[in-house]
Design a protein around this motif. Structure first.
Motif, PDB file in Angstrom:
ATOM      1  N   ARG A 100       0.820  -1.215   0.000  1.00  0.00           N
ATOM      2  CA  ARG A 100       0.000   0.000   0.000  1.00  0.00           C
ATOM      3  C   ARG A 100       0.854   1.266   0.000  1.00  0.00           C
ATOM      4  N   GLY A 101       2.168   1.124  -0.023  1.00  0.00           N
ATOM      5  CA  GLY A 101       3.043   2.277  -0.002  1.00  0.00           C
ATOM      6  C   GLY A 101       3.299   2.821   1.390  1.00  0.00           C
ATOM      7  N   GLU A 102       3.104   1.975   2.411  1.00  0.00           N
ATOM      8  CA  GLU A 102       3.266   2.401   3.793  1.00  0.00           C
ATOM      9  C   GLU A 102       4.568   1.877   4.392  1.00  0.00           C
ATOM     10  N   THR A 103       5.092   2.615   5.340  1.00  0.00           N
ATOM     11  CA  THR A 103       6.085   2.099   6.268  1.00  0.00           C
ATOM     12  C   THR A 103       5.327   1.334   7.346  1.00  0.00           C
ATOM     13  N   VAL A 104       5.896   0.222   7.828  1.00  0.00           N
ATOM     14  CA  VAL A 104       5.171  -0.592   8.797  1.00  0.00           C
ATOM     15  C   VAL A 104       6.023  -0.853  10.035  1.00  0.00           C
ATOM     16  N   LEU A 105       5.393  -0.737  11.196  1.00  0.00           N
ATOM     17  CA  LEU A 105       5.987  -1.124  12.475  1.00  0.00           C
ATOM     18  C   LEU A 105       5.229  -2.345  12.967  1.00  0.00           C
ATOM     19  N   LEU A 106       5.924  -3.457  13.151  1.00  0.00           N
ATOM     20  CA  LEU A 106       5.339  -4.696  13.631  1.00  0.00           C
ATOM     21  C   LEU A 106       5.719  -4.880  15.097  1.00  0.00           C
ATOM     22  N   ILE A 107       4.712  -4.974  15.962  1.00  0.00           N
ATOM     23  CA  ILE A 107       4.976  -5.125  17.391  1.00  0.00           C
ATOM     24  C   ILE A 107       4.010  -6.141  17.994  1.00  0.00           C
ATOM     25  N   GLY A 108       4.385  -6.660  19.158  1.00  0.00           N
ATOM     26  CA  GLY A 108       3.489  -7.486  19.950  1.00  0.00           C
ATOM     27  C   GLY A 108       3.029  -6.706  21.164  1.00  0.00           C
ATOM     28  N   GLU A 113       8.344  -1.910  27.934  1.00  0.00           N
ATOM     29  CA  GLU A 113       9.015  -0.645  27.593  1.00  0.00           C
ATOM     30  C   GLU A 113       8.459  -0.013  26.324  1.00  0.00           C
ATOM     31  N   MET A 114       7.519  -0.675  25.686  1.00  0.00           N
ATOM     32  CA  MET A 114       6.915  -0.092  24.491  1.00  0.00           C
ATOM     33  C   MET A 114       6.220   1.212  24.881  1.00  0.00           C
ATOM     34  N   SER A 115       6.459   2.253  24.101  1.00  0.00           N
ATOM     35  CA  SER A 115       5.920   3.574  24.440  1.00  0.00           C
ATOM     36  C   SER A 115       5.726   4.382  23.172  1.00  0.00           C
ATOM     37  N   ALA A 116       5.003   5.484  23.304  1.00  0.00           N
ATOM     38  CA  ALA A 116       4.824   6.378  22.166  1.00  0.00           C
ATOM     39  C   ALA A 116       6.159   6.926  21.700  1.00  0.00           C
ATOM     40  N   ALA A 117       7.036   7.274  22.648  1.00  0.00           N
ATOM     41  CA  ALA A 117       8.347   7.824  22.288  1.00  0.00           C
ATOM     42  C   ALA A 117       9.179   6.808  21.520  1.00  0.00           C
ATOM     43  N   LEU A 118       9.130   5.555  21.939  1.00  0.00           N
ATOM     44  CA  LEU A 118       9.903   4.523  21.248  1.00  0.00           C
ATOM     45  C   LEU A 118       9.368   4.305  19.838  1.00  0.00           C
ATOM     46  N   LEU A 119       8.057   4.293  19.674  1.00  0.00           N
ATOM     47  CA  LEU A 119       7.473   4.131  18.346  1.00  0.00           C
ATOM     48  C   LEU A 119       7.837   5.299  17.439  1.00  0.00           C
ATOM     49  N   ARG A 120       7.814   6.496  17.977  1.00  0.00           N
ATOM     50  CA  ARG A 120       8.223   7.661  17.175  1.00  0.00           C
ATOM     51  C   ARG A 120       9.696   7.557  16.789  1.00  0.00           C
ATOM     52  N   GLU A 121      10.514   7.106  17.708  1.00  0.00           N
ATOM     53  CA  GLU A 121      11.942   6.932  17.428  1.00  0.00           C
ATOM     54  C   GLU A 121      12.153   5.936  16.295  1.00  0.00           C
ATOM     55  N   ALA A 131      15.237  -0.609   7.382  1.00  0.00           N
ATOM     56  CA  ALA A 131      14.655  -1.419   8.451  1.00  0.00           C
ATOM     57  C   ALA A 131      15.154  -0.923   9.797  1.00  0.00           C
ATOM     58  N   VAL A 132      14.348  -1.169  10.815  1.00  0.00           N
ATOM     59  CA  VAL A 132      14.745  -0.889  12.194  1.00  0.00           C
ATOM     60  C   VAL A 132      14.302  -2.077  13.035  1.00  0.00           C
ATOM     61  N   LEU A 133      15.150  -2.469  13.980  1.00  0.00           N
ATOM     62  CA  LEU A 133      14.855  -3.625  14.823  1.00  0.00           C
ATOM     63  C   LEU A 133      15.251  -3.321  16.257  1.00  0.00           C
ATOM     64  N   TYR A 134      14.329  -3.588  17.178  1.00  0.00           N
ATOM     65  CA  TYR A 134      14.618  -3.451  18.610  1.00  0.00           C
ATOM     66  C   TYR A 134      14.681  -4.862  19.205  1.00  0.00           C
ATOM     67  N   PRO A 135      15.900  -5.333  19.536  1.00  0.00           N
ATOM     68  CA  PRO A 135      16.037  -6.690  20.062  1.00  0.00           C
ATOM     69  C   PRO A 135      15.596  -6.777  21.517  1.00  0.00           C
ATOM     70  N   THR A 136      15.316  -7.996  21.947  1.00  0.00           N
ATOM     71  CA  THR A 136      14.991  -8.239  23.353  1.00  0.00           C
ATOM     72  C   THR A 136      16.065  -9.133  23.972  1.00  0.00           C
ATOM     73  N   VAL A 137      16.149  -9.065  25.283  1.00  0.00           N
ATOM     74  CA  VAL A 137      17.188  -9.785  26.011  1.00  0.00           C
ATOM     75  C   VAL A 137      17.128 -11.287  25.755  1.00  0.00           C
ATOM     76  N   LEU A 143      10.185  -5.084  18.218  1.00  0.00           N
ATOM     77  CA  LEU A 143       9.702  -4.231  17.123  1.00  0.00           C
ATOM     78  C   LEU A 143      10.551  -4.479  15.893  1.00  0.00           C
ATOM     79  N   LEU A 144       9.893  -4.653  14.771  1.00  0.00           N
ATOM     80  CA  LEU A 144      10.554  -4.688  13.473  1.00  0.00           C
ATOM     81  C   LEU A 144       9.839  -3.690  12.582  1.00  0.00           C
ATOM     82  N   GLY A 145      10.582  -2.710  12.090  1.00  0.00           N
ATOM     83  CA  GLY A 145      10.019  -1.708  11.199  1.00  0.00           C
ATOM     84  C   GLY A 145      10.627  -1.832   9.817  1.00  0.00           C
ATOM     85  N   LEU A 146       9.805  -1.670   8.791  1.00  0.00           N
ATOM     86  CA  LEU A 146      10.251  -1.885   7.412  1.00  0.00           C
ATOM     87  C   LEU A 146       9.688  -0.836   6.468  1.00  0.00           C
ATOM     88  N   ASN A 147      10.533  -0.423   5.519  1.00  0.00           N
ATOM     89  CA  ASN A 147      10.083   0.355   4.373  1.00  0.00           C
ATOM     90  C   ASN A 147       9.919  -0.532   3.144  1.00  0.00           C
TER      91      ASN A 147
END
Length: 212
Positions: A100-108, A113-121, A131-137, A143-147
């Motif tokens: 659809r021409g969108e950037t996507v953020l995939l989260i559970g 620690e998920m927050s509005a600030a983290l999503l904006r970042e 791509a952007v990836l926030y790993p977990t311990v 979070l996996l974000g993709l263009n």
């Protein structure tokens, strides 16, 4: 700038269905209460981020008894996760958004620690990276974000193991995509993870409180 779609994956917060690994510590009702609290918190964070469309991909379907009594904001679109393993479900959501021409953020809904600030970042990072990836311990990612979309990121991954984030970053590199890796986060999946919960979520008696 491409529209940013946040897609949240969630199980119905019902006893015996959600957060089952926490039942020994919380009992089935307490684990379900925590699942509901984390679902509401994640949805609230996505709404507060004001990045664009928000979609909740659920299992089982939203019209089944498991979801009765769960009220969700009208601004959140509801869809089904569909068939297949986690990789197939994530891939389907990512492919549809990118088409659809969108950037996507995939989260559970497992990361406290998920927050509005983290999503904006994360969304800001996708202005400069593929791509952007926030790993977990525990070796996964919150979070996996993709263009861009490629099935390589989701197929033949050993989900729920400590190699998920590593394998995904390696595959992004194989594709020649640029990646921004975010800070290390924590999922709440096992009894030992409960110490990560915000104090406001736990009553003096140790009971998980549901959202107000």
């Amino acid at each position: 700038m491409q529209p940013v779609r946040t897609i949240i994956f969630a199980k119905a917060p019902r006893p015996g269905l959600a957060k089952t690994r926490l039942i020994p510590a919380l009992n089935a009702e307490g684990a379900a209460n925590l699942a509901r609290r984390m679902l509401d918190s994640t949805v609230d964070s996505a709404l507060a981020a004001e990045l664009g469309p928000i979609e909740l991909r659920v299992t089982p379907a939203i019209d089944t008894p498991e979801w009765h009594g769960v009220t969700l904001p009208s601004a959140v679109a509801i869809g089904e996760q569909g068939a297949g393993d986690l990789g197939a479900r994530l891939a389907r959501a990512a492919e549809q958004a990118v088409a659809r021409g969108e950037t996507v953020l995939l989260i559970g809904t497992d990361c406290v620690e998920m927050s509005a600030a983290l999503l904006r970042e994360a969304a800001a990072a996708l202005r400069r990276h593929d791509a952007v990836l926030y790993p977990t311990v525990d070796g996964g990612y919150a979070l996996l974000g993709l263009n861009r979309y490629h099935p390589l990121l989701f197929s033949d991954i050993a989900w729920s193991t400590d190699t998920v984030a590593f394998d995904t970053t390696c595959r992004i590199a194989r594709l020649g995509w640029s990646l921004r890796q975010g800070s290390m986060l924590h999922d709440v999946d096992e009894p030992a993870d409960l110490r990560r919960l915000p104090a406001a979520w736990v009553s003096p008696g140790g009971v998980i409180t549901t959202s107000v």
